[in-house]
Enzyme design. Structure first.
Site, PDB file in Angstrom:
ATOM      1  N   ALA A 124       0.810  -1.218   0.000  1.00  0.00           N
ATOM      2  CA  ALA A 124       0.000   0.000   0.000  1.00  0.00           C
ATOM      3  C   ALA A 124       0.845   1.269   0.000  1.00  0.00           C
ATOM      4  CB  ALA A 124      -0.898  -0.011   1.238  1.00  0.00           C
ATOM      5  N   ASN A 190       1.377  -3.784   8.239  1.00  0.00           N
ATOM      6  CA  ASN A 190       2.261  -4.245   7.170  1.00  0.00           C
ATOM      7  C   ASN A 190       3.102  -3.092   6.637  1.00  0.00           C
ATOM      8  OD1 ASN A 190       1.550  -7.036   7.007  1.00  0.00           O
ATOM      9  ND2 ASN A 190      -0.404  -6.421   6.125  1.00  0.00           N
ATOM     10  N   HIS A 220      -1.478   7.212   4.411  1.00  0.00           N
ATOM     11  CA  HIS A 220      -0.154   6.932   4.965  1.00  0.00           C
ATOM     12  C   HIS A 220       0.692   8.175   4.776  1.00  0.00           C
ATOM     13  CE1 HIS A 220      -1.349   2.726   4.896  1.00  0.00           C
ATOM     14  NE2 HIS A 220      -1.645   2.854   3.619  1.00  0.00           N
TER      15      HIS A 220
HETATM   16  N1  LIG Z   1       1.720  -4.838   2.444  1.00  0.00           N
HETATM   17  C1  LIG Z   1       0.584  -4.159   2.387  1.00  0.00           C
HETATM   18  O1  LIG Z   1       0.571  -2.951   2.217  1.00  0.00           O
HETATM   19  C2  LIG Z   1      -0.719  -4.897   2.512  1.00  0.00           C
HETATM   20  C3  LIG Z   1      -1.929  -4.214   2.313  1.00  0.00           C
HETATM   21  C4  LIG Z   1      -3.128  -4.909   2.385  1.00  0.00           C
HETATM   22  C5  LIG Z   1      -3.113  -6.268   2.709  1.00  0.00           C
HETATM   23  N2  LIG Z   1      -1.920  -6.901   2.909  1.00  0.00           N
HETATM   24  C6  LIG Z   1      -1.894  -8.334   3.276  1.00  0.00           C
HETATM   25  O2  LIG Z   1      -2.609  -9.070   2.328  1.00  0.00           O
HETATM   26  C7  LIG Z   1      -3.392 -10.054   3.008  1.00  0.00           C
HETATM   27  C8  LIG Z   1      -4.590 -10.464   2.135  1.00  0.00           C
HETATM   28  O3  LIG Z   1      -5.451  -9.357   1.950  1.00  0.00           O
HETATM   29  P1  LIG Z   1      -6.867  -9.565   1.244  1.00  0.00           P
HETATM   30  O4  LIG Z   1      -7.511  -8.233   1.178  1.00  0.00           O
HETATM   31  O5  LIG Z   1      -6.714 -10.364  -0.020  1.00  0.00           O
HETATM   32  O6  LIG Z   1      -7.599 -10.453   2.364  1.00  0.00           O
HETATM   33  P2  LIG Z   1      -8.852 -11.455   2.189  1.00  0.00           P
HETATM   34  O7  LIG Z   1      -9.347 -11.677   3.577  1.00  0.00           O
HETATM   35  O8  LIG Z   1      -9.770 -10.987   1.140  1.00  0.00           O
HETATM   36  O9  LIG Z   1      -8.173 -12.787   1.656  1.00  0.00           O
HETATM   37  C9  LIG Z   1      -7.283 -13.578   2.394  1.00  0.00           C
HETATM   38  C10 LIG Z   1      -7.460 -15.013   1.888  1.00  0.00           C
HETATM   39  O10 LIG Z   1      -6.367 -15.808   2.350  1.00  0.00           O
HETATM   40  C11 LIG Z   1      -6.893 -17.054   2.786  1.00  0.00           C
HETATM   41  N3  LIG Z   1      -5.954 -17.610   3.761  1.00  0.00           N
HETATM   42  C12 LIG Z   1      -5.781 -17.229   5.043  1.00  0.00           C
HETATM   43  N4  LIG Z   1      -4.790 -17.975   5.598  1.00  0.00           N
HETATM   44  C13 LIG Z   1      -4.355 -18.840   4.655  1.00  0.00           C
HETATM   45  C14 LIG Z   1      -3.360 -19.849   4.619  1.00  0.00           C
HETATM   46  N5  LIG Z   1      -2.635 -20.144   5.704  1.00  0.00           N
HETATM   47  N6  LIG Z   1      -3.148 -20.533   3.445  1.00  0.00           N
HETATM   48  C15 LIG Z   1      -3.892 -20.247   2.349  1.00  0.00           C
HETATM   49  N7  LIG Z   1      -4.879 -19.291   2.340  1.00  0.00           N
HETATM   50  C16 LIG Z   1      -5.085 -18.603   3.471  1.00  0.00           C
HETATM   51  C17 LIG Z   1      -8.268 -16.726   3.374  1.00  0.00           C
HETATM   52  O11 LIG Z   1      -9.106 -17.865   3.369  1.00  0.00           O
HETATM   53  C18 LIG Z   1      -8.741 -15.656   2.398  1.00  0.00           C
HETATM   54  O12 LIG Z   1      -9.421 -16.226   1.282  1.00  0.00           O
HETATM   55  C19 LIG Z   1      -3.786  -9.366   4.326  1.00  0.00           C
HETATM   56  O13 LIG Z   1      -4.034 -10.311   5.337  1.00  0.00           O
HETATM   57  C20 LIG Z   1      -2.560  -8.521   4.640  1.00  0.00           C
HETATM   58  O14 LIG Z   1      -1.669  -9.194   5.521  1.00  0.00           O
HETATM   59  C21 LIG Z   1      -0.742  -6.241   2.820  1.00  0.00           C
END
Ligand SMILES: NC(=O)c1ccc[n+]([C@@H]2O[C@H](COP(=O)([O-])OP(=O)(O)OC[C@H]3O[C@@H](n4cnc5c(N)ncnc54)[C@H](O)[C@@H]3O)[C@@H](O)[C@H]2O)c1
Length: 268
Positions: A124, A190, A220
């Site tokens: 992000a 994150n 941010h």
């Molecule tokens: N770096 C960044 O700036 C940033 C920003 C936003 C999100 N993220 C990360 O991205 C992740 C995903 O975001 P999203 O919006 O797609 O979330 P989301 O909730 O829509 O999707 C997450 C998916 O991962 C699956 N999942 C959870 N644990 C799992 C595992 N151990 N193995 C396989 N699948 C698994 C869940 O069932 C779900 O379908 C967030 O949890 C966050 O940590 C990072």
């Protein structure tokens, strides 16, 4: 040229955006698979032509050129060590999971021993190239402010005696180091973790978490000052239409990283 082979860990909002874009990519195109937990409710949404894998042995057989994690901190712990041990490059978005020093050191050791590579997505945020450039500056001051609407922190506000619906001015929920912030809000930081790892580390990165009733999206603000100069950066992200907790830009940032991973020209 044969199709590039990519495995995504999880199939949530971010992964679905990435899969849709990679499926539409032109030559050489992508052969895609998703690694799902047993009984995952996402299984029924995986598009035709994208393989659903259920374990590391199936990842090894698929032989990806790149693995992408967009599933959460638990997925980093569960699946990333095994992928690195297979010698694979793994691009992770849930960078906050790396605030645990012992776990991070173990991942680095696994990558070294197995020939894998841990790639950290900018997610992000932007400006990490500048932060990397000044990380060894003698007079470095790096501060990150997360500014979100009250709905994003309603539980925390109530715990402090505020009514999230009636907030009339910004409230600072936290002010401290990235190390302290990561321990208090592990799932939410994150971006702070990415800054700390690009920059001077978790202890030397300052973090403020602010709830602002005037905020419309996730903002941010990063300020940097050193003997080399200053940087002030503000990014206001739109929420993902399919998961309001994540910023819409994150999938695009990961796609840009995928492009760099396979490109003969890399911007560092
Ligand atoms: N770096 C960044 O700036 C940033 C920003 C936003 C999100 N993220 C990360 O991205 C992740 C995903 O975001 P999203 O919006 O797609 O979330 P989301 O909730 O829509 O999707 C997450 C998916 O991962 C699956 N999942 C959870 N644990 C799992 C595992 N151990 N193995 C396989 N699948 C698994 C869940 O069932 C779900 O379908 C967030 O949890 C966050 O940590 C990072």
């Amino acid at each position: 040229m044969s199709a590039r082979r990519v495995v995504l860990i999880g199939y949530g909002a971010i992964a679905a955006d990435i899969v849709a874009a990679l499926r539409a990519a032109r030559e050489p195109g992508y052969a895609l698979a998703v690694l799902l937990r047993p009984g995952s409710s996402s299984a029924g949404r995986v598009p035709e032509g994208v393989a659903a894998l259920s374990g590391l042995d199936e990842v090894a057989t698929f032989a990806p050129d790149l693995v992408i994690e967009a599933a959460g901190h638990g997925a980093v712990r569960e699946s990333v060590p095994g992928c690195l041990a297979l010698g694979l490059p793994v691009l992770i978005s849930s960078i906050g999971a790396l605030h645990d020093e012992t776990f991070f050191a173990a991942l680095v050791a696994t990558a070294r021993d197995g020939g894998g590579r841990l790639l950290l997505a900018s997610g992000a945020l932007g400006g990490l190239d500048y932060v990397r450039a000044v990380r060894h500056a003698k007079q470095l001051e790096l501060r990150y402010q997360s500014r979100k609407p009250p709905a994003a922190w309603s539980g925390e506000l109530r715990a402090l005696g505020h009514d999230p619906a009636a907030l009339s001015r910004p409230v600072t929920l936290f002010s401290g180091t990235a190390r302290e912030a990561a321990a208090l809000y592990p799932q939410n930081l994150n971006v702070a973790a990415a800054l700390a790892l690009a920059g001077p580390g978790f202890e030397a990165t300052g973090v403020d978490v602010v709830c602002d009733p005037a905020a419309t999206g996730n903002t941010h603000v990063v300020t940097v000052s050193s003997e080399f100069g200053t940087m002030a950066l503000e990014i206001a992200n739109q929420p993902s239409p399919t998961n309001p907790k994540s910023s819409w830009i994150v999938a695009q940032a990961i796609l840009a990283a995928v492009d760099q991973h396979f490109s003969p020209v890399v911007m560092m």
